[in-house]
Motif scaffolding. Structure first.
Motif, PDB file in Angstrom:
ATOM      1  N   GLY A 183       0.832  -1.210   0.000  1.00 55.02           N
ATOM      2  CA  GLY A 183       0.000   0.000   0.000  1.00 55.02           C
ATOM      3  C   GLY A 183       0.858   1.248   0.000  1.00 55.02           C
ATOM      4  N   SER A 184       0.281   2.352   0.454  1.00 58.98           N
ATOM      5  CA  SER A 184       1.061   3.596   0.554  1.00 58.98           C
ATOM      6  C   SER A 184       0.590   4.357   1.785  1.00 58.98           C
ATOM      7  CB  SER A 184       0.890   4.449  -0.706  1.00 58.98           C
ATOM      8  OG  SER A 184      -0.436   4.930  -0.765  1.00 58.98           O
ATOM      9  N   ILE A 185       1.454   5.224   2.271  1.00 58.24           N
ATOM     10  CA  ILE A 185       1.117   6.015   3.466  1.00 58.24           C
ATOM     11  C   ILE A 185       1.185   7.488   3.085  1.00 58.24           C
ATOM     12  CG2 ILE A 185       3.515   5.914   4.327  1.00 58.24           C
ATOM     13  CD1 ILE A 185       2.352   5.786   7.172  1.00 58.24           C
ATOM     14  N   LYS A 186       0.160   8.252   3.497  1.00 58.13           N
ATOM     15  CA  LYS A 186       0.075   9.663   3.104  1.00 58.13           C
ATOM     16  C   LYS A 186       0.060  10.553   4.344  1.00 58.13           C
ATOM     17  CE  LYS A 186      -2.833   8.747  -0.985  1.00 58.13           C
ATOM     18  NZ  LYS A 186      -3.266   7.358  -0.761  1.00 58.13           N
ATOM     19  N   GLU A 187       0.437  11.814   4.120  1.00 59.90           N
ATOM     20  CA  GLU A 187       0.362  12.810   5.183  1.00 59.90           C
ATOM     21  C   GLU A 187      -1.106  13.003   5.581  1.00 59.90           C
ATOM     22  OE1 GLU A 187       3.114  16.769   5.791  1.00 59.90           O
ATOM     23  OE2 GLU A 187       2.101  16.467   3.903  1.00 59.90           O
ATOM     24  N   ASN A 188      -1.353  13.232   6.872  1.00 56.71           N
ATOM     25  CA  ASN A 188      -2.710  13.443   7.429  1.00 56.71           C
ATOM     26  C   ASN A 188      -3.644  12.239   7.281  1.00 56.71           C
ATOM     27  OD1 ASN A 188      -2.019  16.068   8.186  1.00 56.71           O
ATOM     28  ND2 ASN A 188      -2.477  16.825   6.115  1.00 56.71           N
ATOM     29  N   GLN A 189      -3.081  11.063   6.977  1.00 61.00           N
ATOM     30  CA  GLN A 189      -3.925   9.875   6.817  1.00 61.00           C
ATOM     31  C   GLN A 189      -4.268   9.289   8.189  1.00 61.00           C
ATOM     32  OE1 GLN A 189      -1.982   6.931   4.416  1.00 61.00           O
ATOM     33  NE2 GLN A 189      -3.486   5.340   4.827  1.00 61.00           N
ATOM     34  N   GLN A 190      -5.482   8.761   8.323  1.00 59.57           N
ATOM     35  CA  GLN A 190      -5.857   8.028   9.544  1.00 59.57           C
ATOM     36  C   GLN A 190      -5.305   6.614   9.433  1.00 59.57           C
ATOM     37  OE1 GLN A 190      -7.478   8.829  12.308  1.00 59.57           O
ATOM     38  NE2 GLN A 190      -7.946  10.957  11.783  1.00 59.57           N
ATOM     39  N   VAL A 191      -4.545   6.162  10.444  1.00 59.11           N
ATOM     40  CA  VAL A 191      -3.968   4.811  10.401  1.00 59.11           C
ATOM     41  C   VAL A 191      -4.262   4.089  11.724  1.00 59.11           C
ATOM     42  CG1 VAL A 191      -2.086   5.352   8.798  1.00 59.11           C
ATOM     43  CG2 VAL A 191      -1.726   5.650  11.259  1.00 59.11           C
ATOM     44  N   ALA A 192      -4.034   2.773  11.712  1.00 59.30           N
ATOM     45  CA  ALA A 192      -4.183   1.986  12.934  1.00 59.30           C
ATOM     46  C   ALA A 192      -2.800   1.537  13.379  1.00 59.30           C
ATOM     47  CB  ALA A 192      -5.075   0.777  12.657  1.00 59.30           C
ATOM     48  N   LEU A 193      -2.493   1.736  14.666  1.00 59.91           N
ATOM     49  CA  LEU A 193      -1.224   1.234  15.217  1.00 59.91           C
ATOM     50  C   LEU A 193      -1.524  -0.078  15.931  1.00 59.91           C
ATOM     51  CD1 LEU A 193       1.819   1.799  15.853  1.00 59.91           C
ATOM     52  CD2 LEU A 193       1.056   2.728  18.023  1.00 59.91           C
ATOM     53  N   MET A 194      -0.964  -1.167  15.411  1.00 55.08           N
ATOM     54  CA  MET A 194      -1.242  -2.505  15.969  1.00 55.08           C
ATOM     55  C   MET A 194      -0.046  -2.932  16.814  1.00 55.08           C
ATOM     56  SD  MET A 194      -3.050  -4.170  12.695  1.00 55.08           S
ATOM     57  CE  MET A 194      -3.986  -5.284  13.701  1.00 55.08           C
ATOM     58  N   GLN A 195      -0.283  -3.122  18.113  1.00 56.04           N
ATOM     59  CA  GLN A 195       0.816  -3.399  19.033  1.00 56.04           C
ATOM     60  C   GLN A 195       0.943  -4.896  19.324  1.00 56.04           C
ATOM     61  OE1 GLN A 195      -0.188  -0.117  21.963  1.00 56.04           O
ATOM     62  NE2 GLN A 195       1.865   0.476  21.361  1.00 56.04           N
ATOM     63  N   ASP A 234      -3.680  -0.016   7.689  1.00 56.33           N
ATOM     64  CA  ASP A 234      -4.824   0.736   7.172  1.00 56.33           C
ATOM     65  C   ASP A 234      -5.884   0.837   8.275  1.00 56.33           C
ATOM     66  OD1 ASP A 234      -6.109   1.810   4.643  1.00 56.33           O
ATOM     67  OD2 ASP A 234      -7.636   0.411   5.376  1.00 56.33           O
ATOM     68  N   ALA A 235      -6.495   2.013   8.432  1.00 55.76           N
ATOM     69  CA  ALA A 235      -7.439   2.226   9.540  1.00 55.76           C
ATOM     70  C   ALA A 235      -8.699   1.375   9.384  1.00 55.76           C
ATOM     71  CB  ALA A 235      -7.799   3.706   9.616  1.00 55.76           C
ATOM     72  N   ASP A 236      -9.142   1.137   8.136  1.00 55.84           N
ATOM     73  CA  ASP A 236     -10.421   0.423   7.930  1.00 55.84           C
ATOM     74  C   ASP A 236     -10.272  -1.092   8.054  1.00 55.84           C
ATOM     75  OD1 ASP A 236     -11.582   2.875   7.522  1.00 55.84           O
ATOM     76  OD2 ASP A 236     -11.050   2.877   5.382  1.00 55.84           O
ATOM     77  N   ASN A 237      -9.231  -1.672   7.448  1.00 56.34           N
ATOM     78  CA  ASN A 237      -9.029  -3.119   7.644  1.00 56.34           C
ATOM     79  C   ASN A 237      -7.579  -3.386   8.052  1.00 56.34           C
ATOM     80  OD1 ASN A 237      -8.348  -2.208   5.153  1.00 56.34           O
ATOM     81  ND2 ASN A 237      -9.266  -3.889   4.002  1.00 56.34           N
ATOM     82  N   PRO A 238      -7.301  -3.214   9.369  1.00 54.75           N
ATOM     83  CA  PRO A 238      -5.915  -3.376   9.852  1.00 54.75           C
ATOM     84  C   PRO A 238      -5.469  -4.839   9.896  1.00 54.75           C
ATOM     85  CG  PRO A 238      -7.399  -2.848  11.674  1.00 54.75           C
ATOM     86  CD  PRO A 238      -8.227  -2.820  10.437  1.00 54.75           C
ATOM     87  N   GLU A 239      -4.238  -5.084   9.413  1.00 55.68           N
ATOM     88  CA  GLU A 239      -3.634  -6.428   9.512  1.00 55.68           C
ATOM     89  C   GLU A 239      -2.216  -6.237  10.044  1.00 55.68           C
ATOM     90  OE1 GLU A 239      -3.882  -8.963   5.906  1.00 55.68           O
ATOM     91  OE2 GLU A 239      -5.264  -7.427   5.173  1.00 55.68           O
ATOM     92  N   ALA A 240      -1.858  -7.035  11.050  1.00 52.19           N
ATOM     93  CA  ALA A 240      -0.528  -6.885  11.670  1.00 52.19           C
ATOM     94  C   ALA A 240       0.486  -7.778  10.972  1.00 52.19           C
ATOM     95  CB  ALA A 240      -0.598  -7.237  13.145  1.00 52.19           C
ATOM     96  N   LEU A 241       1.738  -7.316  10.938  1.00 51.28           N
ATOM     97  CA  LEU A 241       2.849  -8.146  10.445  1.00 51.28           C
ATOM     98  C   LEU A 241       3.399  -8.942  11.640  1.00 51.28           C
ATOM     99  CD1 LEU A 241       4.501  -5.398   8.277  1.00 51.28           C
ATOM    100  CD2 LEU A 241       3.824  -7.617   7.383  1.00 51.28           C
ATOM    101  N   ASP A 293       0.830  -6.607  21.991  1.00 51.03           N
ATOM    102  CA  ASP A 293      -0.121  -7.221  22.940  1.00 51.03           C
ATOM    103  C   ASP A 293      -1.538  -7.316  22.385  1.00 51.03           C
ATOM    104  OD1 ASP A 293      -0.820  -4.600  22.929  1.00 51.03           O
ATOM    105  OD2 ASP A 293      -0.388  -4.202  25.044  1.00 51.03           O
ATOM    106  N   GLY A 294      -1.711  -6.929  21.097  1.00 44.69           N
ATOM    107  CA  GLY A 294      -3.034  -7.083  20.469  1.00 44.69           C
ATOM    108  C   GLY A 294      -3.879  -5.820  20.460  1.00 44.69           C
ATOM    109  N   THR A 295      -3.431  -4.746  21.147  1.00 47.02           N
ATOM    110  CA  THR A 295      -4.241  -3.516  21.145  1.00 47.02           C
ATOM    111  C   THR A 295      -4.087  -2.792  19.801  1.00 47.02           C
ATOM    112  OG1 THR A 295      -2.414  -2.338  22.159  1.00 47.02           O
ATOM    113  CG2 THR A 295      -4.127  -3.101  23.640  1.00 47.02           C
ATOM    114  N   VAL A 296      -5.187  -2.165  19.371  1.00 47.77           N
ATOM    115  CA  VAL A 296      -5.178  -1.410  18.112  1.00 47.77           C
ATOM    116  C   VAL A 296      -5.618   0.014  18.437  1.00 47.77           C
ATOM    117  CG1 VAL A 296      -6.165  -1.232  15.789  1.00 47.77           C
ATOM    118  CG2 VAL A 296      -5.764  -3.482  16.801  1.00 47.77           C
ATOM    119  N   ARG A 297      -4.784   1.013  18.045  1.00 47.76           N
ATOM    120  CA  ARG A 297      -5.127   2.409  18.309  1.00 47.76           C
ATOM    121  C   ARG A 297      -5.200   3.183  17.013  1.00 47.76           C
ATOM    122  NH1 ARG A 297      -0.328   3.540  21.154  1.00 47.76           N
ATOM    123  NH2 ARG A 297      -0.801   5.743  20.937  1.00 47.76           N
ATOM    124  N   LYS A 298      -6.206   4.058  16.910  1.00 50.74           N
ATOM    125  CA  LYS A 298      -6.359   4.885  15.709  1.00 50.74           C
ATOM    126  C   LYS A 298      -5.543   6.171  15.880  1.00 50.74           C
ATOM    127  CE  LYS A 298      -9.484   2.678  13.125  1.00 50.74           C
ATOM    128  NZ  LYS A 298     -10.126   1.650  13.820  1.00 50.74           N
TER     129      LYS A 298
END
Length: 603
Positions: A225-237, A286-293, A239-244
């Protein structure tokens, strides 16, 4: 894609940072007349002083309209955690090997990690201008190493370049030229462009940067994918927590610095501002369908030390940060970026147990802290022991020593006394190449003895191999120490009278306190002495009795040497300006009581 991501890996001192210098110069990152000095990437003070790389760093250059992201990695085994995580950003590796020394323990370790990640290797045999070098033999040894590490057919078909980083040339044959262009052409030809999967944004944070203006900056490779300035993203940690979160600013690497951009596409390395409270290994998705590596796994630490507040009589005279809260906050901050480090609470509230890869790894942390104004006390390094199948196991290391032939027997004797077993003995030119399997405990304090026995000629390297059954007691330091009896300034008069008792670590006029180690005794067993007594002045002076006292200069020990020197009942007081060794229990009577109790328990 016009991008190549390459990591440079090698054993310590084989010339990685020098090669990066040459790549930066060859691609005209600097103006013609710009003064850059050498080892440009080693920007940290400690790195410059010691001539080693401690933190991996990124640079980006453009060659024939193709952007090459170059990652410089540390060569010391103790900083293997740095290498393991940054290899995730690369698609290929340059394996740098010294034309005389050949593959060393760290070469094997980093190469194994690179092959497991399926990275395309390019072998560079460096320093072919050295006398006694043997590039053809080294090439065969590298091939054998690849084969032993189960490299695939494709990986075994690696291109090889020869040259001298210092003299600024690399070629695909031993013919000397005046540039490194063949190597740069090889990077573009052999290293694949980043593989980009279809789908929404995924980027793993593999290292971090810090700016006093922007705060913590997440660095990693956009894998799809690609990452843009001012984009809403999900941070997947982990321990399983997901933060917008929202991306505030984006940077890509350019030359030695960074360039602000609006968008970064998959395959490139980038730095993201605005993602706070992240850990290395987290995924920006991606904020809408987050998948962790998959989370980055780093080898376990093999050594621990007790860090506690400074409780000596000189507490607080020197440092800015002296409380246990300061100590805890600083160590917790370090664990965020130092993946191979672990910190846990000890049984008493004032101390913390810090786990690391080795003496150098922990020593660099302590040195960094004292330069920042911290005061602390550290105990003797201990290896981490595990119970496996009901039996006590300890870490073992592969130790490699290259030494002139006349000293080989001394080296073998020293290592076998510390429960080491010899695996390989072969002649390389005028040097004897020795390989041993030795418990990690046996390495503590070995370097100093080895350099003394070989008049500084031995070249030593070691690398953790595996856990094996406990080998029994290993003899520690042979001699006892001289301890100060009083708190005062030392005098030349006293030290002069005590010189036949031991080798001093203090000069006349230094402040000492009761229980501080001021010298090494010439015999086993400790001795409490008065080094603060001044000369009694009388009206009568005998001729000749006032001759200048002849005092040998004090023995200066570095922090790592002190860590290797102390025994279980001793510790080191570390402040911004002083490193003092002392007994854990300063009071002489108290020490005798504790020793009696211990003897009674053992009996």
């Amino acid at each position: 894609m016009n991008i190549r991501n390459i990591a440079i890996i090698a054993h310590v001192d084989h010339g990685k940072t020098t090669l990066v210098d040459k790549i930066l110069h060859a691609t005209k990152v600097f103006r013609e007349n710009q003064e850059t000095g050498e080892l440009i990437m080693d920007s940290n003070d400690l790195e410059r002083e010691r001539g080693i790389t401690i933190f991996s760093k990124n640079a980006a250059v453009t060659y024939n309209d193709i952007k090459i992201n170059v990652i410089d990695t540390p060569g010391h085994a103790d900083f293997g955690g740095e290498v393991e995580r940054v290899l995730k950003m690369a698609d290929g590796v340059i394996l740098l090997v010294d034309a005389f020394e050949g593959p060393m323990p760290q070469t094997r370790f980093v190469l194994q990690k690179a092959l497991q990640l399926n990275l395309k290797p390019i072998v560079v045999i460096n320093k072919v201008d050295k006398p006694n070098c043997r590039p053809d033999e080294v090439h065969d040894a590298v091939f054998e190493l690849f084969f032993n590490l189960d490299a695939t057919e494709e990986q075994l078909d690696f291109p090889t370049y020869y040259g001298s980083g210092k003299n600024g040339w690399f070629n695909d044959s031993l013919t000397e030229i005046d540039n490194i262009n063949p190597l740069l052409d090889g990077i573009i030809k052999y290293v694949p462009a980043p593989k980009v999967a279809e789908g929404p944004l995924q980027m793993q944070i593999t290292s971090l940067d810090y700016s006093s203006f922007l705060g913590r900056i997440a660095v990693g490779k956009v894998s799809r994918g690609s990452i843009k300035e001012n984009q809403q993203v999900a941070l997947m940690q982990a321990d399983g927590t997901v933060r917008k979160l929202k991306v505030k600013e984006l940077y890509v690497f350019e030359g030695m610095g960074k360039k602000k951009v609006a968008e970064v596409v998959a395959g490139d390395l980038c730095a993201v501002v605005g993602v706070d409270d992240f850990n290395i290994g987290d995924t920006i998705a991606d904020a809408d369908n987050p998948e962790a590596l998959p989370v980055i796994s780093v080898d376990e630490p093999t050594m621990n030390m007790l860090f506690s507040v400074n409780n000596s009589p000189f507490f607080g005279k020197d440092g800015k940060f002296v409380t246990s809260r300061h100590l805890r906050d600083r160590l917790m901050k370090e664990t965020e970026k130092n993946l191979a480090l672990r910190v846990t609470d000890s049984e008493d509230g004032d101390s913390l147990v810090v786990y690391g890869r080795g003496i150098l790894h922990l020593g660099i942390l302590i040195e960094t802290m004292r330069r920042e104004g911290y005061e602390l006390t550290v105990g003797q390094p201990q290896v981490i022991v595990k119970e496996i199948g009901g039996k006590k196991h300890e870490p073992y290391e592969t130790l490699v020593v290259d030494v002139p032939q006349e000293f080989a027997s001394k080296v073998i004797d020293l290592v076998t006394r510390r429960k080491g077993e010899m695996l390989v003995m072969e002649t390389k030119g005028e040097m004897q190449h020795l390989e041993f399997d030795i418990p990690s405990r046996g390495l503590i304090g070995l370097r100093t003895q080895m350099l003394t026995a070989t008049t500084g000629e031995a070249v030593m390297a070691h690398r953790f191999s595996e856990y094996k059954p406990w080998k029994g007691a290993i003899p520690g330091r042979n001699n006892g120490v001289l301890l100060s009896k009083f708190q005062d300034k030392t005098t030349g008069y006293s030290i002069d009278k005590l010189q036949d008792r031991g080798t001093f670590f203090v000069d006349p006029g230094e402040d000492v306190y009761a229980g501080q180690i001021i010298a090494e005794h010439i015999k086993p067993g400790d001795l409490v002495v008065n080094a603060t007594e001044g000369k009694k002045l009388t009206n009568h002076r005998a001729s000749g009795s006032d001759d200048a006292t002849r005092i040998a200069p004090k023995t200066l020990l570095t922090l790592e040497e002190c860590m290797e020197y102390i025994q279980f009942d001793e510790c080191i007081e570390v402040t911004p300006n002083f490193i003092r060794m002392r007994k854990v229990i300063l009071d002489e009577e108290e020490r005798k009581k504790v020793a009696k109790q211990m003897n009674a328990q053992m009996a």
